[in-house]
Design a protein around this motif. Structure first.
Motif, short mmCIF file in Angstrom:
data_model
loop_
_atom_site.label_atom_id
_atom_site.label_comp_id
_atom_site.label_asym_id
_atom_site.label_seq_id
_atom_site.Cartn_x
_atom_site.Cartn_y
_atom_site.Cartn_z
N VAL A 1 66.75 -18.02 -16.82
CA VAL A 1 65.57 -17.26 -16.83
C VAL A 1 65.49 -16.95 -15.17
N ARG A 2 65.57 -17.97 -14.44
CA ARG A 2 65.27 -18.20 -12.91
C ARG A 2 66.03 -16.89 -12.29
N SER A 3 67.39 -17.04 -12.69
CA SER A 3 68.47 -15.99 -12.22
C SER A 3 67.85 -14.26 -12.24
N ARG A 4 66.92 -14.31 -13.00
CA ARG A 4 66.47 -13.05 -13.50
C ARG A 4 65.01 -12.50 -12.56
N VAL A 5 64.75 -13.57 -11.67
CA VAL A 5 63.43 -13.66 -10.91
C VAL A 5 63.78 -13.58 -9.33
N GLY A 6 63.28 -12.76 -8.71
CA GLY A 6 63.49 -12.69 -7.19
C GLY A 6 62.77 -11.44 -6.60
N TYR A 7 62.10 -11.66 -5.57
CA TYR A 7 61.33 -10.35 -4.97
C TYR A 7 62.29 -9.32 -4.39
N ARG A 8 63.43 -10.04 -3.98
CA ARG A 8 64.47 -9.03 -3.11
C ARG A 8 64.97 -8.06 -4.19
N LEU A 9 64.87 -8.51 -5.70
CA LEU A 9 65.65 -7.80 -6.71
C LEU A 9 64.89 -6.52 -6.75
N LEU A 10 63.70 -6.50 -6.32
CA LEU A 10 62.76 -5.13 -6.48
C LEU A 10 62.68 -4.53 -5.23
N ASP A 11 63.22 -3.31 -5.06
CA ASP A 11 62.98 -2.47 -3.85
C ASP A 11 61.90 -1.54 -3.94
N VAL A 12 61.08 -1.60 -3.04
CA VAL A 12 59.69 -0.97 -3.02
C VAL A 12 60.06 0.12 -1.85
N ASP A 13 60.07 1.44 -2.18
CA ASP A 13 60.16 2.44 -1.36
C ASP A 13 59.06 3.48 -1.19
N PRO A 14 58.19 3.08 -0.32
CA PRO A 14 57.04 3.89 -0.31
C PRO A 14 56.99 5.40 0.14
N THR A 15 58.13 5.66 0.90
CA THR A 15 58.40 6.97 1.43
C THR A 15 58.91 7.78 0.07
N ALA A 16 59.62 7.45 -0.84
CA ALA A 16 60.02 7.95 -1.96
C ALA A 16 58.96 7.89 -3.17
N GLY A 17 58.13 6.89 -3.09
CA GLY A 17 57.13 6.65 -4.08
C GLY A 17 57.57 6.25 -5.29
N SER A 18 58.66 5.36 -5.13
CA SER A 18 59.23 4.90 -6.11
C SER A 18 59.69 3.36 -6.09
N VAL A 19 59.87 2.50 -7.08
CA VAL A 19 60.50 1.21 -6.85
C VAL A 19 61.90 1.25 -7.81
N ARG A 20 62.88 0.26 -7.37
CA ARG A 20 64.02 0.27 -8.02
C ARG A 20 64.51 -1.29 -8.44
N LYS A 21 64.93 -1.29 -9.39
CA LYS A 21 65.32 -2.84 -9.80
C LYS A 21 66.72 -3.03 -9.57
N ALA A 22 67.00 -4.02 -9.09
CA ALA A 22 68.40 -4.40 -8.79
C ALA A 22 69.15 -4.83 -10.00
N ARG A 23 68.34 -5.24 -10.91
CA ARG A 23 69.06 -5.69 -12.40
C ARG A 23 68.04 -4.91 -13.41
N PRO A 24 68.46 -4.54 -14.56
CA PRO A 24 67.61 -3.75 -15.60
C PRO A 24 66.64 -4.67 -16.01
N ASP A 25 66.80 -6.00 -16.33
CA ASP A 25 65.94 -6.68 -17.14
C ASP A 25 64.70 -7.46 -16.20
N LEU A 26 64.70 -6.94 -14.86
CA LEU A 26 63.63 -7.35 -13.95
C LEU A 26 62.41 -6.79 -14.59
N ALA A 27 61.35 -7.79 -14.59
CA ALA A 27 60.17 -7.41 -15.12
C ALA A 27 58.90 -8.14 -14.26
N CYS A 28 57.87 -7.59 -13.79
CA CYS A 28 56.84 -7.57 -13.12
C CYS A 28 55.42 -8.14 -13.79
N ASP A 29 54.87 -8.96 -12.86
CA ASP A 29 53.53 -9.47 -13.42
C ASP A 29 52.44 -9.43 -12.11
#
Ligand code: AMP
Ligand code: MG
Length: 371
Positions: free
Chosen positions: A163-191
């Protein structure tokens, strides 16, 4: 001979005599309305929000009932918006939709969610990943969060590692200019439970400021922001709870000036398993609930969103590891630590207001503002 000192009513014209009662009735009406609409110097508004409650205390001298109604609606509207965007409990919230978006394609999010994710990432970077909103699968593994229940046995090390391998803030790219976020893996989930309440507090405070309120106390589920003075003058006072299950007993009181305070702790949500205490705060670096004797951490920061995030982050780091980040950030933290003998000791770090500790068991007093 006519009398020059006749009764006044006799001097009134018939028309005036007719209008006098009407005039008196209007005058009485206005006076009653004035009395009815008079607002006390101190007004407390409250309601449910974000799975908890909110309270706003206002220094309201000279304000009208209509002003209070407007303030209430504005606060409710802001908190509902934050909940609609960031709740993990609402299946149709923006966050839940992001979590359900099992793809590495960009996902467009609101400016508010983007802002919170950006601030969260900043705290993640400054804490080496001790604070991490992608922790959600670990939170669920250990039996916390939406739809969760405590597991009968602690998860196996291999399961924690997976489960820990699915966790990591670097796996979520936050792009304020585009107004979007992008997951590095599809099963990433935020809380966002560790930061959204604080954001809600800031939003409510902003709404009040925009309406011209300059002296208020805002609280959502224990996270606080104050501005100006309490009714009657002087700084707002905030209580720190005694971190035990017995409930809301004030442990210490401090004065806040145009600042926010948030508190995290393992006493708020936990379960016992095999004699071990399992906190709802997870150390993403180990994949396990924190367990180093931090009963609670209160953080005083300018913005409630950051106070909230840092209180959780410091619950993971503890006072020794956390001290440098607190000093570097120019804010303050107050730790309540469990001692081996079953008591508590406290430790203030950085720019934290003086805490006046209450003689133990000042029972019966809540931790709400003494303002
Ligand atoms: P708080 O009460 O603000 O300390 O937030 C605690 C909540 O944040 C937990 O119930 C989890 O949902 C989530 N959480 C747990 N551990 C972490 C962490 N290391 N970083 C970010 N969020 C966390
Ligand atoms: Mg928090």
């Amino acid at each position: 001979m006519t009398s020059g000192s006749s009764r006044p009513s006799q001097r009134l014209s018939p028309r005036a005599r007719l209008l006098l009662p009407l005039f008196l009735a209007v005058l009485l009406g206005l006076t009653l309305r004035q009395l009815w609409c008079a607002v006390p110097d101190r007004v407390v508004l409250s309601g449910p929000a974000m799975g908890t409650t909110w309270t706003v205390t206002l220094a309201a001298t000279g304000r009208s009932r209509a002003d209070l109604d407007t303030a209430r609606s504005a606060v409710e509207e802001r908190l509902e918006t934050v909940n609609r965007l960031m709740s993990t409990w609402q299946p149709d919230s923006e966050l839940s939709r992001l979590n359900a978006h099992a793809s590495t394609e960009p996902f467009a999010v609101s400016g508010q969610t983007l802002e919170v994710l950006r601030l969260a990432r900043d705290v993640s970077q400054k804490t080496g990943g001790a604070f991490d909103v992608t922790v959600r699968p670990l939170v669920a593994l250990w039996g916390f969060g939406a739809d969760a229940r405590a597991p009968d046995d602690p998860p196996a090390a291999s399961e924690v590692a997976e489960v820990r391998s699915r966790v990591g803030y670097r796996l979520l790219d936050v792009d304020p200019t585009a107004g979007s976020v992008r997951k590095a893996r599809p099963d990433l989930a935020c809380d966002l439970s560790a930061i959204a309440k604080g954001y809600g507090v800031d939003q409510a405070a902003e709404a009040l400021e925009a309406l011209g309120w300059s002296d208020f106390f805002v609280e959502v589920g224990g996270e606080v922001r104050v501005r100006g003075q309490r009714p009657g003058g002087g700084a707002w006072r905030v209580g720190i709870e005694r971190p035990d299950e017995a409930g809301r007993v004030v442990f210490g009181v401090l004065e806040l000036r145009d600042r926010s305070m948030a508190t995290s702790g393992d006493y708020r949500e936990f379960y016992e398993q095999g004699g071990e205490r399992r906190s709802h705060i997870i150390d993403p670096r180990t994949g396990r609930p924190v367990g180093h004797g931090v009963a609670s951490v209160s953080v005083v920061h300018e913005r409630a969103v950051l106070a909230d995030a840092w209180a959780t982050a410091l619950s993971v780091l503890g006072p020794d590891e956390g001290a440098r980040a607190v000093e570097a950030g120019g804010f303050g933290a107050f730790f309540v630590l469990r001692t081996p003998s079953g008591g508590y000791e406290t430790r203030a770090i950085g720019d934290f207001p003086e805490v006046r500790l209450r003689p133990s068991e000042a029972a019966g007093e809540g931790s709400e503002p003494a303002g």
